[in-house]
Design a protein around this motif. Structure first.
Motif, PDB file in Angstrom:
ATOM      1  N   ALA A  12      54.605  30.599  42.658  1.00 28.52           N
ATOM      2  CA  ALA A  12      55.575  30.895  41.608  1.00 28.52           C
ATOM      3  C   ALA A  12      55.542  32.372  41.231  1.00 28.52           C
ATOM      4  O   ALA A  12      56.598  33.001  41.060  1.00 28.52           O
ATOM      5  CB  ALA A  12      55.294  30.035  40.376  1.00 28.52           C
ATOM      6  N   LEU A  13      54.351  32.926  41.109  1.00 29.03           N
ATOM      7  CA  LEU A  13      54.223  34.338  40.760  1.00 29.03           C
ATOM      8  C   LEU A  13      54.777  35.219  41.869  1.00 29.03           C
ATOM      9  O   LEU A  13      55.472  36.202  41.606  1.00 29.03           O
ATOM     10  CB  LEU A  13      52.745  34.670  40.491  1.00 29.03           C
ATOM     11  N   PHE A  14      54.513  34.842  43.118  1.00 30.70           N
ATOM     12  CA  PHE A  14      55.018  35.612  44.255  1.00 30.70           C
ATOM     13  C   PHE A  14      56.543  35.555  44.324  1.00 30.70           C
ATOM     14  O   PHE A  14      57.196  36.559  44.582  1.00 30.70           O
ATOM     15  CB  PHE A  14      54.389  35.108  45.558  1.00 30.70           C
ATOM     16  N   GLU A  15      57.103  34.385  44.062  1.00 31.31           N
ATOM     17  CA  GLU A  15      58.561  34.250  44.072  1.00 31.31           C
ATOM     18  C   GLU A  15      59.198  35.059  42.950  1.00 31.31           C
ATOM     19  O   GLU A  15      60.271  35.636  43.120  1.00 31.31           O
ATOM     20  CB  GLU A  15      58.961  32.777  43.967  1.00 31.31           C
ATOM     21  N   GLY A  18      57.466  39.103  43.706  1.00 34.40           N
ATOM     22  CA  GLY A  18      57.432  39.672  45.049  1.00 34.40           C
ATOM     23  C   GLY A  18      56.148  40.451  45.312  1.00 34.40           C
ATOM     24  O   GLY A  18      55.052  39.967  45.029  1.00 34.40           O
ATOM     25  N   ASP A  19      56.305  41.670  45.832  1.00 34.34           N
ATOM     26  CA  ASP A  19      55.150  42.476  46.214  1.00 34.34           C
ATOM     27  C   ASP A  19      54.263  42.872  45.037  1.00 34.34           C
ATOM     28  O   ASP A  19      53.129  43.292  45.231  1.00 34.34           O
ATOM     29  CB  ASP A  19      55.603  43.742  46.937  1.00 34.34           C
ATOM     30  N   LYS A  20      54.766  42.728  43.820  1.00 32.51           N
ATOM     31  CA  LYS A  20      53.985  43.096  42.635  1.00 32.51           C
ATOM     32  C   LYS A  20      53.136  41.934  42.114  1.00 32.51           C
ATOM     33  O   LYS A  20      52.351  42.109  41.189  1.00 32.51           O
ATOM     34  CB  LYS A  20      54.917  43.578  41.527  1.00 32.51           C
ATOM     35  N   ALA A  21      53.283  40.764  42.698  1.00 32.16           N
ATOM     36  CA  ALA A  21      52.607  39.568  42.200  1.00 32.16           C
ATOM     37  C   ALA A  21      51.086  39.695  42.225  1.00 32.16           C
ATOM     38  O   ALA A  21      50.412  39.299  41.267  1.00 32.16           O
ATOM     39  CB  ALA A  21      53.036  38.347  43.007  1.00 32.16           C
ATOM     40  N   GLU A  22      50.558  40.249  43.295  1.00 34.75           N
ATOM     41  CA  GLU A  22      49.099  40.389  43.402  1.00 34.75           C
ATOM     42  C   GLU A  22      48.563  41.289  42.294  1.00 34.75           C
ATOM     43  O   GLU A  22      47.552  40.976  41.653  1.00 34.75           O
ATOM     44  CB  GLU A  22      48.722  40.945  44.776  1.00 34.75           C
ATOM     45  N   ALA A  23      49.254  42.387  42.032  1.00 38.01           N
ATOM     46  CA  ALA A  23      48.843  43.297  40.961  1.00 38.01           C
ATOM     47  C   ALA A  23      48.976  42.633  39.594  1.00 38.01           C
ATOM     48  O   ALA A  23      48.134  42.853  38.710  1.00 38.01           O
ATOM     49  CB  ALA A  23      49.676  44.572  41.012  1.00 38.01           C
ATOM     50  N   GLN A  27      45.897  42.181  37.020  1.00 39.75           N
ATOM     51  CA  GLN A  27      45.971  42.695  35.653  1.00 39.75           C
ATOM     52  C   GLN A  27      45.664  41.597  34.642  1.00 39.75           C
ATOM     53  O   GLN A  27      44.938  41.811  33.675  1.00 39.75           O
ATOM     54  CB  GLN A  27      47.357  43.287  35.377  1.00 39.75           C
ATOM     55  N   LYS A  28      46.214  40.417  34.874  1.00 39.41           N
ATOM     56  CA  LYS A  28      45.961  39.273  33.986  1.00 39.41           C
ATOM     57  C   LYS A  28      44.474  38.939  33.986  1.00 39.41           C
ATOM     58  O   LYS A  28      43.890  38.710  32.920  1.00 39.41           O
ATOM     59  CB  LYS A  28      46.792  38.075  34.451  1.00 39.41           C
ATOM     60  N   ALA A  29      43.848  38.949  35.166  1.00 39.40           N
ATOM     61  CA  ALA A  29      42.416  38.665  35.263  1.00 39.40           C
ATOM     62  C   ALA A  29      41.601  39.709  34.506  1.00 39.40           C
ATOM     63  O   ALA A  29      40.669  39.366  33.770  1.00 39.40           O
ATOM     64  CB  ALA A  29      41.982  38.609  36.725  1.00 39.40           C
ATOM     65  N   ALA A  30      41.946  40.973  34.677  1.00 41.29           N
ATOM     66  CA  ALA A  30      41.212  42.045  34.005  1.00 41.29           C
ATOM     67  C   ALA A  30      41.355  41.951  32.489  1.00 41.29           C
ATOM     68  O   ALA A  30      40.369  42.138  31.749  1.00 41.29           O
ATOM     69  CB  ALA A  30      41.712  43.402  34.496  1.00 41.29           C
ATOM     70  N   THR A  31      42.546  41.639  32.031  1.00 38.01           N
ATOM     71  CA  THR A  31      42.782  41.499  30.589  1.00 38.01           C
ATOM     72  C   THR A  31      41.957  40.354  30.014  1.00 38.01           C
ATOM     73  O   THR A  31      41.303  40.506  28.975  1.00 38.01           O
ATOM     74  CB  THR A  31      44.283  41.266  30.309  1.00 38.01           C
ATOM     75  N   LEU A  32      41.981  39.216  30.694  1.00 39.93           N
ATOM     76  CA  LEU A  32      41.215  38.061  30.228  1.00 39.93           C
ATOM     77  C   LEU A  32      39.718  38.339  30.242  1.00 39.93           C
ATOM     78  O   LEU A  32      38.990  37.950  29.323  1.00 39.93           O
ATOM     79  CB  LEU A  32      41.549  36.833  31.072  1.00 39.93           C
ATOM     80  N   GLU A  33      39.259  39.024  31.270  1.00 37.85           N
ATOM     81  CA  GLU A  33      37.840  39.373  31.369  1.00 37.85           C
ATOM     82  C   GLU A  33      37.431  40.277  30.205  1.00 37.85           C
ATOM     83  O   GLU A  33      36.383  40.085  29.592  1.00 37.85           O
ATOM     84  CB  GLU A  33      37.582  40.058  32.705  1.00 37.85           C
ATOM     85  N   ALA A  34      38.283  41.244  29.879  1.00 36.49           N
ATOM     86  CA  ALA A  34      38.009  42.154  28.769  1.00 36.49           C
ATOM     87  C   ALA A  34      37.977  41.411  27.434  1.00 36.49           C
ATOM     88  O   ALA A  34      37.286  41.830  26.501  1.00 36.49           O
ATOM     89  CB  ALA A  34      39.050  43.257  28.729  1.00 36.49           C
ATOM     90  N   GLN A  35      38.697  40.313  27.351  1.00 36.98           N
ATOM     91  CA  GLN A  35      38.736  39.501  26.130  1.00 36.98           C
ATOM     92  C   GLN A  35      37.612  38.473  26.089  1.00 36.98           C
ATOM     93  O   GLN A  35      37.536  37.671  25.162  1.00 36.98           O
ATOM     94  CB  GLN A  35      40.085  38.790  26.016  1.00 36.98           C
ATOM     95  N   GLN A  48      45.122  35.528  42.498  1.00 29.62           N
ATOM     96  CA  GLN A  48      45.285  36.813  43.192  1.00 29.62           C
ATOM     97  C   GLN A  48      44.912  36.680  44.668  1.00 29.62           C
ATOM     98  O   GLN A  48      45.633  37.157  45.549  1.00 29.62           O
ATOM     99  CB  GLN A  48      44.420  37.881  42.524  1.00 29.62           C
ATOM    100  N   ALA A  49      43.783  36.025  44.943  1.00 24.68           N
ATOM    101  CA  ALA A  49      43.340  35.843  46.328  1.00 24.68           C
ATOM    102  C   ALA A  49      44.337  34.998  47.120  1.00 24.68           C
ATOM    103  O   ALA A  49      44.608  35.282  48.292  1.00 24.68           O
ATOM    104  CB  ALA A  49      41.961  35.196  46.350  1.00 24.68           C
ATOM    105  N   ALA A  50      44.904  33.989  46.475  1.00 24.70           N
ATOM    106  CA  ALA A  50      45.892  33.137  47.154  1.00 24.70           C
ATOM    107  C   ALA A  50      47.148  33.939  47.489  1.00 24.70           C
ATOM    108  O   ALA A  50      47.723  33.786  48.570  1.00 24.70           O
ATOM    109  CB  ALA A  50      46.240  31.933  46.276  1.00 24.70           C
ATOM    110  N   ILE A  51      47.565  34.810  46.579  1.00 21.69           N
ATOM    111  CA  ILE A  51      48.731  35.657  46.844  1.00 21.69           C
ATOM    112  C   ILE A  51      48.436  36.603  48.000  1.00 21.69           C
ATOM    113  O   ILE A  51      49.264  36.783  48.892  1.00 21.69           O
ATOM    114  CB  ILE A  51      49.133  36.447  45.573  1.00 21.69           C
ATOM    115  N   LYS A  52      47.249  37.176  47.984  1.00 23.42           N
ATOM    116  CA  LYS A  52      46.855  38.093  49.069  1.00 23.42           C
ATOM    117  C   LYS A  52      46.903  37.356  50.407  1.00 23.42           C
ATOM    118  O   LYS A  52      47.381  37.891  51.407  1.00 23.42           O
ATOM    119  CB  LYS A  52      45.458  38.629  48.799  1.00 23.42           C
TER     120      LYS A  52
END
Length: 60
Positions: A12-15, A18-23, A27-35, A48-52
């Motif tokens: 769903a994120l890739f659709e 597109g090419d920005k889905a992995e980023a 970003q979502k992972a980094a934000t959650l980790e910081a929280q 992210q790994a699945a998109i890659k």
């Protein structure tokens, strides 16, 4: 999160992005980790790994 759900989110994120889905997932992972949301961050890293993997050129 179940692996099938991770793939659903990744598709769903890739659709949607597109090419920005992995980023976006990174970003979502980094934000959650910081929280301090390590479990949710780990889920987004799996997305992210699945998109890659989906973006990787298929040989055959």
């Amino acid at each position: 999160m179940e692996p099938s759900k991770v793939m659903d989110y990744a598709r769903a994120l890739f659709e949607a992005h597109g090419d920005k889905a992995e980023a976006e997932a990174a970003q979502k992972a980094a934000t959650l980790e910081a929280q301090g949301e390590a479990a949710q961050a780990d889920t987004w890293r799996k997305v992210q790994a699945a998109i890659k993997e989906m973006r990787a050129p298929h040989q055959g």
